[in-house]
Motif scaffolding. Structure first.
Motif, PDB file in Angstrom:
ATOM      1  N   ALA A  13       0.829  -1.214   0.000  1.00 13.40           N
ATOM      2  CA  ALA A  13       0.000   0.000   0.000  1.00 13.40           C
ATOM      3  C   ALA A  13       0.856   1.254   0.000  1.00 13.40           C
ATOM      4  CB  ALA A  13      -0.934  -0.013   1.210  1.00 13.40           C
TER       5      ALA A  13
ATOM      6  N   VAL B 273      -8.390   0.454  -5.861  1.00 10.43           N
ATOM      7  CA  VAL B 273      -8.825  -0.335  -4.701  1.00 10.43           C
ATOM      8  C   VAL B 273      -7.960  -1.589  -4.623  1.00 10.43           C
ATOM      9  CG1 VAL B 273     -10.712  -1.570  -3.589  1.00 10.43           C
ATOM     10  CG2 VAL B 273     -11.181   0.521  -4.896  1.00 10.43           C
TER      11      VAL B 273
ATOM     12  N   ARG C  54       0.756   3.993  -2.875  1.00 11.65           N
ATOM     13  CA  ARG C  54       0.362   5.341  -2.496  1.00 11.65           C
ATOM     14  C   ARG C  54       1.372   6.361  -3.012  1.00 11.65           C
ATOM     15  NH1 ARG C  54      -4.144   7.590  -1.024  1.00 11.65           N
ATOM     16  NH2 ARG C  54      -4.545   5.919   0.492  1.00 11.65           N
TER      17      ARG C  54
ATOM     18  N   THR D  42      -7.409  -5.136  -2.550  1.00 14.94           N
ATOM     19  CA  THR D  42      -8.179  -6.046  -1.695  1.00 14.94           C
ATOM     20  C   THR D  42      -7.405  -7.333  -1.476  1.00 14.94           C
ATOM     21  OG1 THR D  42     -10.222  -5.172  -2.663  1.00 14.94           O
ATOM     22  CG2 THR D  42     -10.391  -7.203  -1.361  1.00 14.94           C
TER      23      THR D  42
ATOM     24  N   GLU E 292      -8.779   8.668  -6.053  1.00 12.55           N
ATOM     25  CA  GLU E 292      -9.453   8.096  -4.893  1.00 12.55           C
ATOM     26  C   GLU E 292      -8.919   6.682  -4.683  1.00 12.55           C
ATOM     27  OE1 GLU E 292     -13.549   8.233  -5.855  1.00 12.55           O
ATOM     28  OE2 GLU E 292     -13.650  10.437  -5.889  1.00 12.55           O
ATOM     29  N   ALA E 293      -8.298   6.446  -3.537  1.00  5.99           N
ATOM     30  CA  ALA E 293      -7.620   5.168  -3.322  1.00  5.99           C
ATOM     31  C   ALA E 293      -8.044   4.531  -2.015  1.00  5.99           C
ATOM     32  CB  ALA E 293      -6.110   5.375  -3.321  1.00  5.99           C
ATOM     33  N   GLU E 294      -8.261   3.216  -2.066  1.00  7.40           N
ATOM     34  CA  GLU E 294      -8.484   2.401  -0.870  1.00  7.40           C
ATOM     35  C   GLU E 294      -7.348   1.383  -0.823  1.00  7.40           C
ATOM     36  OE1 GLU E 294     -12.351   0.666  -0.691  1.00  7.40           O
ATOM     37  OE2 GLU E 294     -13.358   2.497  -1.391  1.00  7.40           O
ATOM     38  N   LEU E 295      -6.351   1.691   0.007  1.00  6.28           N
ATOM     39  CA  LEU E 295      -5.137   0.876   0.072  1.00  6.28           C
ATOM     40  C   LEU E 295      -4.890   0.447   1.511  1.00  6.28           C
ATOM     41  CD1 LEU E 295      -2.861   3.094  -2.224  1.00  6.28           C
ATOM     42  CD2 LEU E 295      -4.166   1.062  -2.892  1.00  6.28           C
ATOM     43  N   PRO E 296      -5.485  -0.670   1.937  1.00  3.80           N
ATOM     44  CA  PRO E 296      -5.297  -1.133   3.321  1.00  3.80           C
ATOM     45  C   PRO E 296      -3.822  -1.374   3.622  1.00  3.80           C
ATOM     46  CG  PRO E 296      -7.061  -2.344   2.235  1.00  3.80           C
ATOM     47  CD  PRO E 296      -6.376  -1.555   1.173  1.00  3.80           C
TER      48      PRO E 296
ATOM     49  N   GLY F   6      -9.777   5.837  -9.726  1.00  2.00           N
ATOM     50  CA  GLY F   6     -10.012   5.092  -8.493  1.00  2.00           C
ATOM     51  C   GLY F   6      -9.123   3.859  -8.418  1.00  2.00           C
TER      52      GLY F   6
END
Length: 392
Positions: A268, A327, A272, A329, A287-291, A325
């Motif tokens: 991540a 994402v 990022r 997972t 827009e990023a969802e990086l756990p 975007g």
């Protein structure tokens, strides 16, 4: 002939010789000794001594083929003289000669020596049988001559078959070596082609993308240098940073640096950093969802980074998008990276770009797959899936 074939052939000959030795003892020596039981006097003891010498010499040669005391030629010469002598002694004659004939061909002394030595034995046995006399002298002499002729014909036939087999084995061996050489060359060429393809993919995903970014930033800085010096300065800084990264990647490709420029840490963090650079250089919303807890090995991290870089480069060059975007997972046995944009889209079936093919091949090497969904006017969705199979 290969060493394995030669070893197999020697084993077959040894087994054949072993079976023949048993037959020679049971059908040749034992009947001759039994035939001496009703005789007396010196001839009997001379015959027993001669049979003992022949048996001892045969045993010595069979157990120690490389001994210095007795060679095959010497033994067969002794056998020929012994059979000749036995022709005139009790217990000898045609039967012992016939049973002993295969020895002249089993020991490898050459065709000519086999014919000559067995001929000497036949002539001597005929003479001895004639000197000893008897009611069946004519039949025994005919039997000896027929047996000798049959042994010569059989020996010549076997030598011809063996020679043909050796020649065939030699041809097959040569063909096998040629096929192995061609296969090795094909593997070498395939390896070279695979390496060229890998290098092309690495150059496309690193240096080429970096240079494309430098060109775009340089054009923007040139346009902004007069009206917006501050923006032009930021772009020049980005150009410098991208050039340094390209230089580091070039060192990796030529082998003067040990690893990719990927820093240790969560995937991540790596993604990022790339997304922040992209947003800074292009001004697009990301827009990023990086756990942060998604962990993976180095190869997987590099593959995800390259897929991200290629997708972002395509957005920059072709999409005319305003928002991107991303994402990431983590599934029990796979990692998925989804990259979407709201750009103009394209017809996936008509795409022949090197970048998408490179991403597919890179993911396939890690038991992964790439799914691209897009249509004109509806943006693009890129889904990279890597099956971890226990890898971290």
């Amino acid at each position: 002939m290969s060493e394995r074939s030669q070893s197999s052939a020697r084993l077959t000959v040894d087994r054949l010789h072993g079976w023949y030795t048993t037959a020679w003892v049971l059908l040749g020596l034992v009947p001759s000794v039994i035939g001496l039981q009703n005789d007396s006097g010196a001839p009997k003891w001379v015959a027993l001594a001669l049979l003992t010498v022949l048996a001892a010499c045969h045993t010595l040669l069979r157990r120690s083929p490389d001994n210095r005391l007795l060679r095959p030629h010497g033994y067969l010469a002794l056998l020929a003289l012994g059979l000749s002598a036995m022709g005139g002694l009790p217990g000898g004659g045609a039967a012992l000669f016939i049973v002993s004939l295969p020895q002249f061909w089993l020991f490898d002394v050459g065709v000519r020596a086999s014919i000559v030595l067995s001929g000497v034995a036949a002539a001597g046995t005929v003479v001895g049988t004639g000197l000893r006399g008897g009611e069946s002298i004519t039949g025994n002499i005919v039997f000896i001559i027929i047996g000798y002729a049959a042994s010569v014909l059989t020996g010549l036939l076997i030598h011809r078959l063996v020679a043909d087999g050796d020649a065939r084995a030699g041809r097959l061996g040569a063909e096998l070596e040629d096929a192995q050489a061609r296969l090795a060359e094909a593997h070498r060429r395939q390896g070279a082609a695979d390496e060229r393809e890998r290098m092309a993919r690495e150059i496309h995903d690193t240096l080429a993308q970096g240079f494309a970014s430098i060109i775009v930033l340089a054009e923007a800085a040139r346009s902004a240098v007069a009206c917006d010096p501050e923006r032009a300065t930021r772009q020049l800084v980005s150009i410098e940073r991208t050039a340094r990264e390209n230089f580091a990647e070039a060192r990796v490709l030529v082998g003067s640096a040990p690893q990719s420029g990927l820093a240790p840490g969560s995937v991540a963090v790596t993604l990022r950093r790339t997304l922040d650079r992209f947003a800074q250089d292009t001004g697009l919303a990301v827009e990023a969802e990086l756990p942060a807890d998604v962990e993976c090995d180095q190869q997987t991290r590099i593959a995800l980074l390259r897929c991200t870089q290629e997708s972002l480069a395509n957005v920059r060059k072709h999409a005319a998008a305003t928002t991107v975007g991303v994402v990431l997972t983590r599934h029990p046995h796979a990692i998925e990276l989804e990259i979407t944009d709201d750009g103009r889209g394209f017809v996936v079936e008509d795409s022949r770009g090197f970048g998408l093919d490179g991403m597919r091949k890179r993911l396939a090497e890690l038991d992964g797959e790439l799914t691209v969904t897009s249509s004109l006017g509806d943006g693009t969705r890129v889904l990279a899936t890597i099956h971890t199979n226990g890898r971290l």
